[in-house]
Design a protein around this motif. Structure first.
Motif, PDB file in Angstrom:
ATOM      1  N   PRO A  43       0.823  -1.221   0.000  1.00 29.19           N
ATOM      2  CA  PRO A  43       0.000   0.000   0.000  1.00 29.19           C
ATOM      3  C   PRO A  43       0.852   1.264   0.000  1.00 29.19           C
ATOM      4  CG  PRO A  43      -0.814  -1.563   1.628  1.00 29.19           C
ATOM      5  CD  PRO A  43       0.514  -2.075   1.168  1.00 29.19           C
ATOM      6  N   LEU A  44       1.984   1.224   0.691  1.00 27.03           N
ATOM      7  CA  LEU A  44       2.887   2.377   0.735  1.00 27.03           C
ATOM      8  C   LEU A  44       3.443   2.686  -0.648  1.00 27.03           C
ATOM      9  CD1 LEU A  44       4.649   4.478   2.189  1.00 27.03           C
ATOM     10  CD2 LEU A  44       6.284   2.644   2.679  1.00 27.03           C
ATOM     11  N   LEU A  45       3.940   1.664  -1.351  1.00 27.81           N
ATOM     12  CA  LEU A  45       4.487   1.870  -2.694  1.00 27.81           C
ATOM     13  C   LEU A  45       3.420   2.395  -3.650  1.00 27.81           C
ATOM     14  CD1 LEU A  45       6.950  -1.060  -3.556  1.00 27.81           C
ATOM     15  CD2 LEU A  45       7.448   1.371  -3.276  1.00 27.81           C
ATOM     16  N   THR A  46       2.237   1.785  -3.589  1.00 30.93           N
ATOM     17  CA  THR A  46       1.146   2.239  -4.458  1.00 30.93           C
ATOM     18  C   THR A  46       0.818   3.699  -4.189  1.00 30.93           C
ATOM     19  OG1 THR A  46       0.225  -0.010  -4.409  1.00 30.93           O
ATOM     20  CG2 THR A  46      -1.213   1.748  -5.181  1.00 30.93           C
ATOM     21  N   ALA A  94      -6.829   4.181  -2.439  1.00 27.44           N
ATOM     22  CA  ALA A  94      -7.757   4.938  -1.594  1.00 27.44           C
ATOM     23  C   ALA A  94      -7.045   6.092  -0.895  1.00 27.44           C
ATOM     24  CB  ALA A  94      -8.394   4.008  -0.564  1.00 27.44           C
ATOM     25  N   LEU A  95      -5.830   5.854  -0.396  1.00 32.16           N
ATOM     26  CA  LEU A  95      -5.077   6.912   0.273  1.00 32.16           C
ATOM     27  C   LEU A  95      -4.670   8.005  -0.713  1.00 32.16           C
ATOM     28  CD1 LEU A  95      -2.758   4.817   2.638  1.00 32.16           C
ATOM     29  CD2 LEU A  95      -4.836   6.073   3.235  1.00 32.16           C
ATOM     30  N   LEU A 110      -9.505   6.596   7.456  1.00 28.22           N
ATOM     31  CA  LEU A 110     -10.765   5.853   7.477  1.00 28.22           C
ATOM     32  C   LEU A 110     -11.034   5.210   6.112  1.00 28.22           C
ATOM     33  CD1 LEU A 110     -13.412   5.022   8.848  1.00 28.22           C
ATOM     34  CD2 LEU A 110     -14.364   7.238   8.160  1.00 28.22           C
ATOM     35  N   LYS A 111     -10.822   5.964   5.046  1.00 28.17           N
ATOM     36  CA  LYS A 111     -11.034   5.418   3.706  1.00 28.17           C
ATOM     37  C   LYS A 111     -10.084   4.260   3.421  1.00 28.17           C
ATOM     38  CE  LYS A 111     -12.858   9.650   1.606  1.00 28.17           C
ATOM     39  NZ  LYS A 111     -12.662  10.701   0.574  1.00 28.17           N
ATOM     40  N   GLY A 112      -8.819   4.423   3.794  1.00 23.85           N
ATOM     41  CA  GLY A 112      -7.864   3.331   3.598  1.00 23.85           C
ATOM     42  C   GLY A 112      -8.208   2.117   4.425  1.00 23.85           C
ATOM     43  N   LEU A 113      -8.655   2.346   5.657  1.00 27.03           N
ATOM     44  CA  LEU A 113      -9.020   1.245   6.552  1.00 27.03           C
ATOM     45  C   LEU A 113     -10.196   0.458   6.001  1.00 27.03           C
ATOM     46  CD1 LEU A 113      -8.401   0.059   9.413  1.00 27.03           C
ATOM     47  CD2 LEU A 113     -10.194   1.567  10.270  1.00 27.03           C
ATOM     48  N   VAL A 114     -11.229   1.155   5.551  1.00 28.80           N
ATOM     49  CA  VAL A 114     -12.408   0.486   4.993  1.00 28.80           C
ATOM     50  C   VAL A 114     -12.040  -0.274   3.716  1.00 28.80           C
ATOM     51  CG1 VAL A 114     -14.667   0.876   3.957  1.00 28.80           C
ATOM     52  CG2 VAL A 114     -14.023   2.120   6.025  1.00 28.80           C
ATOM     53  N   THR A 115     -11.198   0.326   2.894  1.00 28.84           N
ATOM     54  CA  THR A 115     -10.806  -0.315   1.636  1.00 28.84           C
ATOM     55  C   THR A 115     -10.013  -1.591   1.888  1.00 28.84           C
ATOM     56  OG1 THR A 115     -10.725   1.836   0.523  1.00 28.84           O
ATOM     57  CG2 THR A 115      -9.577   0.001  -0.537  1.00 28.84           C
ATOM     58  N   LEU A 116      -8.995  -1.506   2.734  1.00 31.25           N
ATOM     59  CA  LEU A 116      -8.167  -2.686   2.998  1.00 31.25           C
ATOM     60  C   LEU A 116      -8.965  -3.756   3.737  1.00 31.25           C
ATOM     61  CD1 LEU A 116      -5.470  -4.084   2.843  1.00 31.25           C
ATOM     62  CD2 LEU A 116      -4.742  -2.857   4.905  1.00 31.25           C
TER      63      LEU A 116
END
Length: 328
Positions: A43-46, A94-95, A110-116
């Motif tokens: 997720p960090l690289l993306t 999402a991030l 919150l958006k990243g949390l829901v997506t993952l």
């Protein structure tokens, strides 16, 4: 969003970025014990690729690297770990999208949390249908088996005294009861930790390589005041006599406590930077605060108390807010 994407990377950097992404996605499937930690970097690289080069170029880098990794996993017969890698990529999207919209760190998280979390639930559902067994149940069964084997080992060991063995049996018995109850919050905590790591490190890296970042420095991050009602709701559920609601409340309290620990860490970071503490001593203090049980309680207390005490004085007084509104 406070930064602008570059026009595009050079040809050499294009191949380097694609190769890096493909390796990070593929290597965990070859040897999880050595390269499994790389999953947390996807997720960090993306996120970095999309913010650094823009969605047009960054999307091509991510998809090309992912496609190469997918082909490699098919050739090496490591498809299942690759599915986990693919499920981590949407969180970076999402991030990046939240950063592009100018969302606050809390809303972006919150958006990243829901997506993952949604992607992982989808992977669990896919495995459940394919193998006709729930992976979560298998996971809990493996933990229970591990506890049983560990207890049997100590029972057969001559070096363990009778008193120590009795204490171990009590401890393992409690673990066997408690772990399945709080496992949802533990797994959700891993999701939260992945998103938090991607946001904090990504924010720093983008500032280093581009001079700007999507959010303020981590020590200035602050949770919404209304989130304290989640803590109150969790405590209320935990006090109810109904077992299912009680378990839900306990898991909610554990999860939200981790979030407020992150806010407490931001407060500690703020004062360490304000007081110009040397980097070596600062790193030592971070390790002590994070990995000591007292330090964790301190972070949680600071994070919760900041709702009312505003340790960093980040909130505007009502008269200033009124004046700003009148001017605008």
């Amino acid at each position: 969003m406070t930064h602008q994407a570059d026009a595009g990377p050079e040809l050499g950097k294009i191949f380097q970025n694609i190769l890096l992404f493909a390796l990070v996605a593929l290597l965990p499937g070859l040897d999880w014990s050595i390269f499994g930690w790389l999953h947390g970097i996807l997720p960090l690289l993306t996120f970095i690729y999309l913010c650094r080069y823009g969605f047009h170029v960054g999307n091509r880098l991510v998809l090309t690297g992912g496609a190469i990794a997918l082909i490699g996993s098919l050739l090496l017969q490591a498809v299942e770990p690759m599915l986990l890698s693919l499920s981590l990529m949407p969180a970076g999207y999402a991030l990046a999208h939240a950063a592009k919209r100018g969302d606050s760190p809390s809303l972006a998280g919150l958006k990243g949390l829901v997506t993952l979390g949604g992607c992982w639930l989808g992977i669990i559902g896919l495995f459940s249908v394919a193998r006709e067994v729930l992976p979560y149940t298998v996971f809990l069964g493996s933990i229970d088996q591990g506890i049983t084997e560990a207890l049997e080992y100590y029972r057969q060991s001559d070096s363990v005294s009778a008193d120590a063995l009795a204490m171990l049996e009590t401890t393992f018995h409690q673990m066997r009861i408690i772990l399945p109850l709080i496992m949802p919050s533990i797994l959700a905590g891993f999701v939260l930790l992945t998103i938090w790591f991607s946001m904090v490190v990504g924010n720093v890296v983008l500032n280093k390589i581009g001079g700007t970042s999507p959010w303020p420095k981590y020590q200035l991050w602050q949770l919404p005041e209304r989130m304290v009602w989640v803590v109150i709701a969790g405590a209320a559920f935990a006090l109810l006599p109904f077992s299912s609601l009680k378990v839900f409340g306990i898991n909610l309290l554990i999860f939200i406590s981790l979030i407020y620990c992150f806010q407490g860490l931001a407060i500690v970071s703020y004062y360490l930077h304000t007081w110009n503490v040397p980097i070596f001593l600062r790193s030592f203090l971070y390790v002590i605060v994070v990995f000591q049980s007292f330090g964790t309680i301190l972070l949680l207390g600071l994070g919760l108390a900041d709702v009312w005490l505003d340790f960093r004085k980040l909130k505007k007084p009502p008269d200033i807010e009124t004046a700003d509104t009148t001017i605008t």
